[in-house]
Design an enzyme around this catalytic site. Structure first.
Site, mmCIF file in Angstrom:
data_model
loop_
_atom_site.group_PDB
_atom_site.id
_atom_site.type_symbol
_atom_site.label_atom_id
_atom_site.label_comp_id
_atom_site.label_asym_id
_atom_site.label_seq_id
_atom_site.Cartn_x
_atom_site.Cartn_y
_atom_site.Cartn_z
ATOM 1 N N ARG A 88 0.801 -1.227 0.000
ATOM 2 C CA ARG A 88 0.000 0.000 0.000
ATOM 3 C C ARG A 88 0.831 1.274 0.000
ATOM 4 O O ARG A 88 0.565 2.201 -0.776
ATOM 5 C CB ARG A 88 -0.928 0.038 1.236
ATOM 6 N N THR A 89 1.810 1.359 0.873
ATOM 7 C CA THR A 89 2.504 2.643 1.039
ATOM 8 C C THR A 89 3.228 3.031 -0.242
ATOM 9 O O THR A 89 3.058 4.134 -0.760
ATOM 10 C CB THR A 89 3.484 2.567 2.224
ATOM 11 N N LYS A 97 25.501 -4.268 -2.264
ATOM 12 C CA LYS A 97 26.966 -4.268 -2.402
ATOM 13 C C LYS A 97 27.638 -3.541 -1.245
ATOM 14 O O LYS A 97 28.828 -3.280 -1.273
ATOM 15 C CB LYS A 97 27.349 -3.585 -3.725
ATOM 16 N N ARG A 151 11.416 3.714 3.571
ATOM 17 C CA ARG A 151 11.029 2.715 4.588
ATOM 18 C C ARG A 151 12.274 1.938 4.959
ATOM 19 O O ARG A 151 13.003 1.461 4.074
ATOM 20 C CB ARG A 151 9.949 1.769 4.058
ATOM 21 N N HIS A 208 5.107 5.593 11.559
ATOM 22 C CA HIS A 208 4.656 5.511 10.166
ATOM 23 C C HIS A 208 3.665 6.674 9.997
ATOM 24 O O HIS A 208 2.459 6.484 9.956
ATOM 25 C CB HIS A 208 3.985 4.155 9.942
HETATM 26 N N1 CP Z 1 -0.084 -0.139 5.958
HETATM 27 C C1 CP Z 1 1.078 -0.354 5.319
HETATM 28 O O1 CP Z 1 2.098 0.268 5.628
HETATM 29 O O2 CP Z 1 1.007 -1.280 4.323
HETATM 30 P P1 CP Z 1 2.231 -1.757 3.440
HETATM 31 O O3 CP Z 1 3.206 -2.462 4.370
HETATM 32 O O4 CP Z 1 1.620 -2.682 2.422
HETATM 33 O O5 CP Z 1 2.863 -0.555 2.826
#
Ligand code: CP
Length: 308
Positions: free
Chosen positions: A57-58, A86, A107, A135
Site C-alpha cells: 500500500r505505502t 553491495k 522505509r 509511520h
Molecule cells: N499499511 C502499510 O504500511 O502497508 P504496506 O506495508 O503494504 O505498505
C-alpha cells in the site's frame, strides 16, 4: 506561506492538530478536483523511493498519488535490487536518490532511519515506516478515514487491538490522536502492551485504558483499529507462537459491537479479521487504503508547492 513546503515528514509529533487538519483540507480539495487540474499540481516533479522492507500500500499509493498529480516516480522496492546489496550506506543511497528526485520516501527497519535520512538528503524526506518507531503518513490516512467515515474525531471511543509493542502505525496513530479529545482503549496480550516510554509522553493529553480481553470493551467502540501481530519483529519464534491468533475479529465479535461502529486495519492482515467481516457494513479497511492515495497526494502537493 505554506508551512509544509520543502519540509521532511519524519514524525507525526512534528505536526500538531492544526497541521493535520490542513492536510485533511488539502485532501478534500484534491479528491474533488477535476483530474486534468490535479495533473498540473506536480507536473514534471519526481518522487524517489527507497524501501528496505516490503510494502504494497505505502509504496504503490505514493506512486499512484504522484502519477495523479502529473509527476513520476523512481526508486527501489527492495534493498536487494539496489547497491545496498553491495554494501552502500543508507546515507550514500539517500544522497543519490535525492539528487534524482524532488522528494524522497523511505522505509527502513531501523528506528531513527528517517530522521538520519532527512539530515543527509538534499530534498524533503517522508518517513514511510521506520523500525517500530513511526509511520506518520499511515496515521494521517487513518485519522482522515475516521473523520470521513464517522463525521468527526472528537468524542469518539477508539479501540486499538493487537501488537501494540511493535506496531509503528499504532504509535503514529496515538501521537496523532493525542491532539483530539478521544477515549482510547488499548487491547493486547500482556507481552505486547504499548511501550512504557510512549504512555508516559501522551497520557496527560488523552484518556487511555488498557485491556487484555477485547470482548470486555467491544461494546463501547465507535472505531476498532485492528493490527497484525508482527512476526518479523520477534527475536524468538516461540514468543510469537504464544501470542499468534490472540485476537480474531469475526461475526461473533461484530454482534457485540455498536451497529454503527467501524473496523479499520492498516493492512496487511494475516488472520486477525475473518474474511466474512469484509462484506459487513463495519468493514472500512479497503476504503482506508484508498483514502491513503488521496492523503499522500495532498501531502506531496503541500511539500512540493510553495503556494499550495
Ligand atoms: N499499511 C502499510 O504500511 O502497508 P504496506 O506495508 O503494504 O505498505
Amino acid at each position: 506561506m505554506n508551512p509544509f513546503h520543502n519540509q521532511s515528514v519524519v514524525s507525526i509529533r512534528d505536526l500538531g492538530r492544526d497541521r493535520l487538519e490542513a492536510v485533511f483540507e488539502a485532501t478534500d480539495r484534491i479528491r474533488t478536483m477535476p483530474p486534468e487540474r490535479r495533473r498540473e499540481l506536480c507536473r514534471g516533479r519526481t518522487l524517489g523511493y527507497v524501501f528496505y522492507e516490503p510494502s504494497t500500500r505505502t509504496r504503490l499509493s505514493f506512486e499512484a498519488a504522484m502519477s495523479s498529480l502529473g509527476g513520476s516516480s523512481l526508486g527501489h522496492a527492495d534493498a536487494a535490487s539496489s547497491s545496498a546489496k553491495k554494501g552502500e550506506s543508507l546515507a550514500d543511497t539517500v544522497r543519490t536518490i535525492s539528487a534524482y528526485s524532488d522528494v524522497v520516501v523511505l522505509r527502513h527497519p531501523l528506528d531513527g532511519s528517517s530522521r538520519f535520512a532527512a539530515e543527509v538528503s538534499s530534498k524533503p524526506v517522508i518517513n514511510a515506516g521506520s523500525g517500530t518507531e513511526e509511520h506518520p503518513t499511515q496515521a494521517l490516512l487513518d485519522i482522515y478515514t475516521i473523520k470521513k467515515e464517522k463525521g468527526r474525531v472528537d468524542g469518539l471511543n477508539i479501540g486499538i487491538v493487537g501488537d501494540l509493542k511493535h506496531g509503528r502505525t499504532v504509535y503514529s496513530l496515538l501521537y496523532g490522536l493525542s491532539g483530539y479529545d478521544v477515549n482510547v482503549h488499548l487491547v493486547s496480550p500482556p507481552s505486547l502492551r504499548i511501550r512504557p516510554e510512549f504512555a508516559y509522553g501522551t497520557k496527560r493529553r488523552m484518556k487511555m485504558s488498557t485491556y487484555g480481553d477485547l470482548g470486555e470493551c467491544a461494546g463501547e467502540m465507535d472505531v476498532l483499529y485492528v493490527t497484525r501481530i508482527q512476526r518479523e519483529r520477534f527475536a524468538d519464534a516461540e514468543e510469537y507462537a504464544k501470542v499468534r491468533g490472540s485476537y480474531v475479529v469475526g461475526l461473533d465479535m461484530l454482534r457485540r459491537m455498536r451497529p454503527d461502529s467501524i473496523i479499520m486495519h492498516p493492512l496487511p492482515r494475516v488472520d486477525e479479521i475473518a474474511p466474512e467481516v469484509d462484506s459487513t457494513p463495519h468493514a472500512r479497511y479497503f476504503e482506508q487504503a484508498e483514502y491513503g492515495k488521496h492523503v499522500r497526494a495532498a501531502l506531496l502537493h503541500l511539500l512540493l508547492n510553495k503556494d499550495a
